[in-house]
Design a protein around this motif. Structure first.
Motif, PDB file in Angstrom:
ATOM      1  N   VAL A 130       0.828  -1.212   0.000  1.00  0.00           N
ATOM      2  CA  VAL A 130       0.000   0.000   0.000  1.00  0.00           C
ATOM      3  C   VAL A 130       0.861   1.261   0.000  1.00  0.00           C
ATOM      4  CG1 VAL A 130      -0.199   0.091   2.519  1.00  0.00           C
ATOM      5  CG2 VAL A 130      -1.981   1.119   1.103  1.00  0.00           C
ATOM      6  N   TYR A 131       2.096   1.164   0.504  1.00  0.00           N
ATOM      7  CA  TYR A 131       2.976   2.337   0.576  1.00  0.00           C
ATOM      8  C   TYR A 131       3.904   2.457  -0.629  1.00  0.00           C
ATOM      9  CZ  TYR A 131       1.744   1.422   5.462  1.00  0.00           C
ATOM     10  OH  TYR A 131       1.071   1.152   6.624  1.00  0.00           O
ATOM     11  N   LEU A 132       3.864   1.487  -1.527  1.00  0.00           N
ATOM     12  CA  LEU A 132       4.816   1.431  -2.627  1.00  0.00           C
ATOM     13  C   LEU A 132       4.082   1.614  -3.954  1.00  0.00           C
ATOM     14  CD1 LEU A 132       6.739  -1.658  -1.231  1.00  0.00           C
ATOM     15  CD2 LEU A 132       7.493   0.728  -1.130  1.00  0.00           C
ATOM     16  N   VAL A 133       4.285   2.761  -4.578  1.00  0.00           N
ATOM     17  CA  VAL A 133       3.538   3.085  -5.793  1.00  0.00           C
ATOM     18  C   VAL A 133       4.498   3.435  -6.923  1.00  0.00           C
ATOM     19  CG1 VAL A 133       1.531   3.899  -4.518  1.00  0.00           C
ATOM     20  CG2 VAL A 133       3.328   5.517  -5.140  1.00  0.00           C
ATOM     21  N   CYS A 182       9.736   2.341   3.593  1.00  0.00           N
ATOM     22  CA  CYS A 182       8.695   2.977   2.778  1.00  0.00           C
ATOM     23  C   CYS A 182       8.721   4.493   2.998  1.00  0.00           C
ATOM     24  CB  CYS A 182       7.321   2.435   3.162  1.00  0.00           C
ATOM     25  SG  CYS A 182       7.149   0.644   3.011  1.00  0.00           S
ATOM     26  N   ASP A 183       8.131   5.199   2.069  1.00  0.00           N
ATOM     27  CA  ASP A 183       8.024   6.657   2.180  1.00  0.00           C
ATOM     28  C   ASP A 183       7.200   6.997   3.421  1.00  0.00           C
ATOM     29  OD1 ASP A 183       7.608   9.370   1.897  1.00  0.00           O
ATOM     30  OD2 ASP A 183       7.166   9.269  -0.243  1.00  0.00           O
ATOM     31  N   ILE A 184       7.808   7.714   4.351  1.00  0.00           N
ATOM     32  CA  ILE A 184       7.136   8.028   5.616  1.00  0.00           C
ATOM     33  C   ILE A 184       5.875   8.858   5.393  1.00  0.00           C
ATOM     34  CG2 ILE A 184       8.487  10.120   6.074  1.00  0.00           C
ATOM     35  CD1 ILE A 184       8.449   9.292   9.050  1.00  0.00           C
ATOM     36  N   LEU A 185       5.839   9.681   4.343  1.00  0.00           N
ATOM     37  CA  LEU A 185       4.647  10.488   4.067  1.00  0.00           C
ATOM     38  C   LEU A 185       3.468   9.596   3.707  1.00  0.00           C
ATOM     39  CD1 LEU A 185       6.221  13.449   2.050  1.00  0.00           C
ATOM     40  CD2 LEU A 185       5.744  13.288   4.508  1.00  0.00           C
TER      41      LEU A 185
END
Length: 214
Positions: A130-133, A182-185
């Motif tokens: 879900v955090y990886l796009v 993962c991107d913290i945002l």
């Protein structure tokens, strides 16, 4: 905080095991130019605290959670590691915001060359997808990279010649593990969309549409 721009490749000089813990000694030069006791240095993306240092090495402790959650558990004498000092408030954010808190390890599935780039596919635990796009940011062994493809349990990144030369990622082979953050945002955004305890409502796409934000 870090940026994911690796400053140098250090070398593990020794690993001193303890009860469910360990101490690393790492040979380095660049990251020691202005080091102080208690400073943070990212080692393969893991934020560690400097406990001792001299002109060409520093020591840092690994707590049980670090050994459980990161690839540093497999570190041994001679292991090369990516190193980055903490971000200065007056510095450029050349990569993306990296906390140094690893979410999981990812396994290299395959590598292929295309032009001057090497595309590397990695298997990722499905709960982190879900955090990886696609076109989003990810830190692998502390290196800020762009995701070129994202599936339910995998991502693909591209390594340009500079990244291969200045980080340890170029030497990774299928089956090797890398630390993934993962991107913290993205993680904060997901948390904000979840309902708080005792609340039935949450910030959702429908709520945003109803209030003219989407």
């Amino acid at each position: 905080m870090f940026t994911g721009i690796i400053e140098e490749i250090g070398t593990v000089r020794s690993v001193t095991p303890g009860k469910d813990a360990a101490t690393l000694e790492i040979g380095a030069f660049v990251v020691l130019e202005d080091v102080h006791l208690g400073d943070s240095i990212a080692v393969n993306g893991v934020c560690l605290t400097v406990t001792e240092f001299n002109r060409d090495s520093f020591k840092a402790d690994l707590m049980p959670e670090t050994l459980k959650a990161t690839s540093l558990a497999a570190a041994k004498t001679g292991t090369p590691v990516n190193l980055e000092r903490a971000l200065r408030a007056d510095g450029r954010l050349g990569g993306h915001i990296v906390s140094g808190h690893i979410d999981c390890t990812a396994k290299v599935r395959s590598k292929r060359q295309e032009g001057n780039a090497i595309y590397m596919e990695l298997a990722v635990p499905a709960e982190y997808s879900v955090y990886l796009v696609r076109k989003g940011s990810v830190a692998l062994d502390g290196t800020s990279l762009t995701i070129f493809d994202a599936g339910k349990d995998s991502i693909t990144v591209s390594l340009v010649p500079h990244t291969r030369a200045s980080t340890i990622l170029g030497s990774k082979l299928p089956g090797d593990l890398v630390n993934l953050e993962c991107d913290i945002l993205a993680k904060y955004a997901e948390r904000m969309l979840q309902p708080s305890a005792g609340q039935a409502d949450s910030l959702s796409l429908n709520t945003l549409k109803e209030n003219g934000f989407a």
